[in-house]
Motif scaffolding. Structure first.
Motif, mmCIF file in Angstrom:
data_model
loop_
_atom_site.group_PDB
_atom_site.id
_atom_site.type_symbol
_atom_site.label_atom_id
_atom_site.label_comp_id
_atom_site.label_asym_id
_atom_site.label_seq_id
_atom_site.Cartn_x
_atom_site.Cartn_y
_atom_site.Cartn_z
ATOM 1 N N GLY A 38 -0.022 2.206 -3.492
ATOM 2 C CA GLY A 38 -1.364 2.723 -3.285
ATOM 3 C C GLY A 38 -1.519 4.150 -3.784
ATOM 4 N N ILE A 91 -4.566 -2.672 -6.228
ATOM 5 C CA ILE A 91 -3.298 -2.064 -5.842
ATOM 6 C C ILE A 91 -2.398 -2.012 -7.059
ATOM 7 N N GLU A 135 -11.561 0.706 -6.996
ATOM 8 C CA GLU A 135 -10.546 1.422 -6.217
ATOM 9 C C GLU A 135 -9.767 0.518 -5.259
ATOM 10 N N ASN A 136 -10.111 -0.783 -5.209
ATOM 11 C CA ASN A 136 -9.377 -1.697 -4.334
ATOM 12 C C ASN A 136 -8.233 -2.408 -5.046
ATOM 13 N N TRP A 178 -6.889 3.677 4.018
ATOM 14 C CA TRP A 178 -6.461 2.427 4.638
ATOM 15 C C TRP A 178 -5.356 2.566 5.681
ATOM 16 N N VAL A 211 0.838 -1.205 0.000
ATOM 17 C CA VAL A 211 0.000 0.000 0.000
ATOM 18 C C VAL A 211 0.871 1.252 0.000
ATOM 19 N N GLN A 242 -6.270 5.709 -1.595
ATOM 20 C CA GLN A 242 -6.142 4.435 -0.887
ATOM 21 C C GLN A 242 -5.366 4.607 0.411
ATOM 22 N N LYS A 243 -4.288 5.342 0.363
ATOM 23 C CA LYS A 243 -3.489 5.563 1.563
ATOM 24 C C LYS A 243 -4.295 6.292 2.632
#
Length: 389
Positions: free
Chosen positions: A105, A235, A232-233, A113, A101, A109-110
């Motif tokens: 990412g 990576i 969006e999941n 998550w 990530v 995302q960062k």
């Protein structure tokens, strides 16, 4: 355990970790080992003490500790407490999933998550291996099919997944090019997804797998039955799954190498104490030349390994540790630890075979380290490829 390697700030951090382990781990570890499951409250306590997601940048609420020596201290203190199952669970979360990530990412995302990596609301696992595809990731059959709205439908099975039952999600490698799953995929056949268990009925952990050692860390199969994954999941970019997996190998393999060295060092420390106290033939075991020579060899080889791994950590901290160097470090340290702990067990005699003794637990734990993160045979292939060009 790595003489001269740590600075004052690391030793201050060690005191925090040692107090945490003494208070939150040691009193409960035997029960977790029997239950084959770490209490979820431990993750929350680790978060409260700032021991999760050490490398998360300050802009996302973390400490931004890129110096891997801090992670090693956690391993050392857990090894000293004979709580290696906790160390494995943390490795999967912080040394395999988090780097993916951090490196690949998106900013969105960062932001979403990384705080969850630290607050224990999102415990993760690595879902690469399958019943028919262990170290050969091009044999992965789990597939994800793209939908009209750019989301994905994931179907397949994974095995040997640490944190598989207790985890809230997994970093999953899947085929995304529609290729025949009966054939080995190409370099661009795979993509990586961070898949969340919550609200995904098709995401099912299988039964707990009975392991030789490290039983407090739960391990299971994972089943994905048409699991919906938002676009969006993903990576990194589509088709870059193997490339990304390779890029996180250096830290993952360094983590195993460092852990192996820590386990070997702790086993030797305990063995030196044991043979100094154990009486046989009107004296301690240290009166025998065989014992003394074996301890001399073990100490020398340990110090060689410590210096080698310390150099690998320095390279990693400088951003210079590549997959070949990390493979060498893991190959050497894991094989050395396996041999060293075996000798330590022998020096304990019959007591070494009793699970109540830490050396027996170390013997069971260290056997995983020549397999996990790439078998020694795969590492030799990687190194040989570099040697031979």
């Amino acid at each position: 355990m790595f003489p001269g390697f740590y600075e004052e700030i690391h030793e201050e951090f060690r005191q925090v970790v040692r107090e945490f382990v003494t208070r939150e781990v040691s009193p409960h570890y035997r029960q977790w080992d029997a239950d084959h499951m770490i209490d979820r409250a431990l993750w929350e306590k680790a978060s409260e003490n700032g021991l999760l997601g050490l490398a998360v940048p300050e802009e996302h609420g973390g400490m931004g500790l890129q110096d891997y020596r801090f992670r090693m201290i956690i391993d050392e203190e857990l090894a000293r407490a004979d709580a290696l199952g906790v160390a494995l669970a943390l490795h999967l979360h912080d040394d395999w999933v988090l780097p993916a990530v951090l490196q690949f990412g998106t900013e969105e995302q960062k932001a979403g998550w990384l705080p969850r990596f630290m607050d224990a609301s999102f415990v993760t696992s690595v879902a690469f291996t399958e019943p028919g595809a262990g170290s050969d990731l091009r044999g992965v059959r789990t597939k994800a099919v793209k939908q009209e709205d750019d989301s994905w439908i994931l179907s397949g099975q994974k095995t040997f997944i640490g944190n598989g039952i207790s985890g809230d999600g997994a970093l999953v490698l899947a085929r995304t090019d529609g290729s025949d799953v009966k054939e080995r995929g190409s370099a661009s056949s795979f993509s990586l997804f961070l898949v969340q268990k919550e609200d995904n009925l098709g995401y099912r952990p299988g039964s707990q797998l009975e392991k030789m050692g490290l039983r407090a860390s739960d391990t299971a199969e994972l089943f994905f039955d048409e699991v919906h994954i938002p676009a969006e999941n993903m990576i990194g970019a589509e088709g870059k799954g193997l490339e990304i997996a390779k890029s996180i190998l250096p830290q993952g393999r360094l983590a195993v190498a460092a852990a192996a060295t820590v386990v070997a060092g702790e086993a030797l420390r305990q063995t030196i104490s044991y043979v100094g106290e154990r009486q046989a033939f009107d004296g301690p075991l240290t009166q025998f030349q065989n014992t003394r020579f074996q301890l001399a060899d073990l100490q020398t080889r340990l110090e060689v390994t410590q210096r080698y791994i310390a150099a690998a950590v320095d390279a990693h901290n400088a951003g210079e540790l590549d997959v070949v160097a990390a493979s060498k470090a893991k190959l050497w340290a894991a094989e050395e630890a396996k041999s060293a702990v075996d000798t330590c067990l022998q020096l304990h005699g019959g007591y070494g075979y009793i699970l109540e003794y830490p050396v027996a637990q170390a013997y069971l734990a260290v056997r995983l380290l020549t397999i996990f993160g790439g078998t020694s045979e795969i590492l030799r292939e990687t190194i040989a490829g570099d040697v031979l060009g």
